[in-house]
Design an enzyme around this catalytic site. Structure first.
Site, PDB file in Angstrom:
ATOM      1  N   LYS A  89       6.454 -16.370  -2.087  1.00  0.00           N
ATOM      2  CA  LYS A  89       6.250 -15.538  -3.282  1.00  0.00           C
ATOM      3  C   LYS A  89       6.504 -16.358  -4.540  1.00  0.00           C
ATOM      4  O   LYS A  89       5.777 -16.242  -5.535  1.00  0.00           O
ATOM      5  CB  LYS A  89       7.168 -14.308  -3.231  1.00  0.00           C
ATOM      6  CG  LYS A  89       6.791 -13.329  -2.125  1.00  0.00           C
ATOM      7  CD  LYS A  89       7.795 -12.193  -1.938  1.00  0.00           C
ATOM      8  CE  LYS A  89       7.436 -11.391  -0.681  1.00  0.00           C
ATOM      9  NZ  LYS A  89       8.283 -10.229  -0.438  1.00  0.00           N
ATOM     10  N   ASP A 128       6.492  -3.650  -5.019  1.00  0.00           N
ATOM     11  CA  ASP A 128       6.293  -3.520  -3.572  1.00  0.00           C
ATOM     12  C   ASP A 128       5.707  -2.152  -3.214  1.00  0.00           C
ATOM     13  O   ASP A 128       5.266  -1.948  -2.076  1.00  0.00           O
ATOM     14  CB  ASP A 128       7.642  -3.645  -2.840  1.00  0.00           C
ATOM     15  CG  ASP A 128       7.864  -5.020  -2.229  1.00  0.00           C
ATOM     16  OD1 ASP A 128       6.870  -5.725  -1.950  1.00  0.00           O
ATOM     17  OD2 ASP A 128       9.033  -5.373  -2.015  1.00  0.00           O
ATOM     18  N   GLN A 142      14.055  -8.269  -0.887  1.00  0.00           N
ATOM     19  CA  GLN A 142      13.433  -8.622   0.388  1.00  0.00           C
ATOM     20  C   GLN A 142      14.103  -7.865   1.532  1.00  0.00           C
ATOM     21  O   GLN A 142      15.335  -7.804   1.610  1.00  0.00           O
ATOM     22  CB  GLN A 142      13.534 -10.153   0.603  1.00  0.00           C
ATOM     23  CG  GLN A 142      12.746 -10.672   1.783  1.00  0.00           C
ATOM     24  CD  GLN A 142      11.235 -10.534   1.613  1.00  0.00           C
ATOM     25  OE1 GLN A 142      10.713 -10.566   0.511  1.00  0.00           O
ATOM     26  NE2 GLN A 142      10.530 -10.386   2.711  1.00  0.00           N
TER      27      GLN A 142
HETATM   28  N1  GUN Z   1       9.899  -7.592   4.411  1.00  0.00           N
HETATM   29  C1  GUN Z   1       8.748  -7.683   5.117  1.00  0.00           C
HETATM   30  N2  GUN Z   1       7.691  -7.415   4.323  1.00  0.00           N
HETATM   31  C2  GUN Z   1       8.193  -7.156   3.093  1.00  0.00           C
HETATM   32  C3  GUN Z   1       7.586  -6.816   1.857  1.00  0.00           C
HETATM   33  O1  GUN Z   1       6.370  -6.683   1.708  1.00  0.00           O
HETATM   34  N3  GUN Z   1       8.449  -6.638   0.818  1.00  0.00           N
HETATM   35  C4  GUN Z   1       9.791  -6.751   0.940  1.00  0.00           C
HETATM   36  N4  GUN Z   1      10.563  -6.533  -0.142  1.00  0.00           N
HETATM   37  N5  GUN Z   1      10.377  -7.061   2.081  1.00  0.00           N
HETATM   38  C5  GUN Z   1       9.566  -7.266   3.150  1.00  0.00           C
END
Ligand code: GUN
Length: 286
Positions: A53, A120, A97
């Site tokens: 990211k 998200d 996350q």
């Molecule tokens: N863990 C697995 N996929 C994601 C996601 O798209 N966003 C976040 N914040 N955590 C994750």
């Protein structure tokens, strides 16, 4: 028949190029889009995702700020950080996350993210808006899946879509987005009795179960579009999806690879959401 690969790399590059152009425009207006990413603990997969990211942010010209908190962080400490980021006008998008360590209540953490910074698309407000078709931040993985399906040129309306997996962050929202596109949608899960038959009925098959090679070619309808959301480590240590690519590709018309598929699109959609968050904040303040 051998399926055509849906190239995540190519599609993600196009989405990111679009985001980068919008970032340029925002910067000319004096706004520098910024994403805050919070990671608690040292889950190696999460560290890899967060690093990806950050790389995408840099490539798009988005400022990213990363907070690495120790695994023993209390819920209160995490909520305090989120309150600071929520109040910080220079931060446009924020995410924590997942998964989180056991002492922290995931839903309490998600609820602490203001809906307008929830890039998200995990907060109850954004989930609710998505359910009723209002403007909202779409969750990145399902939104990426939809982009990949659209890229095939097939019409989704009237097709039978089968989503295998019912998680809050992939399966359920993917089903809702397909429904919004007028697909007839079936959601399957670990308790589905006739899973293989259900999969074989799918014109569009979305696999989000988290089990390497779980969907095999005999479960794929000839000519189907197969979207593999899984990111697993196989017995050989290599990354692999939920779909057994070789056998499924013999049946499908279109299929996403792992790696190089949905994962790249997920990150690209996050960039798009972050730019959108910054643009909305700029419109509100300017
Ligand atoms: N863990 C697995 N996929 C994601 C996601 O798209 N966003 C976040 N914040 N955590 C994750």
């Amino acid at each position: 028949m051998s399926a055509q690969r849906i190239e995540g790399k190519v599609l993600a590059a196009a989405v990111k190029a679009r985001a980068a152009a919008q970032v340029e425009q925002l910067k000319r207006q004096g706004v520098e889009p910024c994403l805050a990413v919070v990671l608690v603990g040292e889950n190696p997969a999460s560290q890899t995702y967060v690093a990806g990211k950050e790389r995408d942010c840099a490539a798009c010209g988005i400022r990213s700020v990363r907070y690495d908190l120790p695994a023993e962080t209390s819920q209160q400490e995490l909520l305090e950080l989120l309150a600071r980021l929520a109040a910080d006008d220079t931060v446009h998008g924020m995410l924590v996350q997942l998964p989180l360590p056991a002492q922290i209540d995931e839903q309490a953490v998600i609820a602490a993210i203001p809906p307008e910074k929830d890039v998200d698309g995990f907060t109850p407000v954004n989930v609710g808006r998505m359910m009723i078709g209002q403007p909202c931040f779409l969750p990145c993985t399902p939104a990426g899946c939809l982009e990949m399906i659209r890229s095939t040129g097939i019409s989704i309306a009237g097709k039978h879509a089968v989503v295998v997996g019912r998680s809050n962050i992939v399966g359920k929202p993917a089903a809702m987005l397909l429904l919004a596109e007028n697909a007839t949608v079936t959601i399957c899960h670990s308790r589905t009795a006739d899973l293989a038959d259900q999969c074989r009925a799918a014109d569009i098959l979305v696999a989000a179960v988290g089990k390497p090679g779980f969907i095999t070619g005999d479960m794929v309808k000839p000519g189907a579009v197969v979207i593999d959301v899984g990111i697993n480590r196989g017995a050989d240590g290599k990354l692999c999806g939920d779909v057994d690519y070789a056998s499924a590709a013999e049946k499908a018309a279109f299929i996403t690879p792992v790696p190089g598929g949905v994962g790249l699109m997920t990150r690209a959609m996050l960039m798009e959401n972050t730019v959108q968050a910054a643009r909305r904040a700029a419109e509100k303040n300017g």
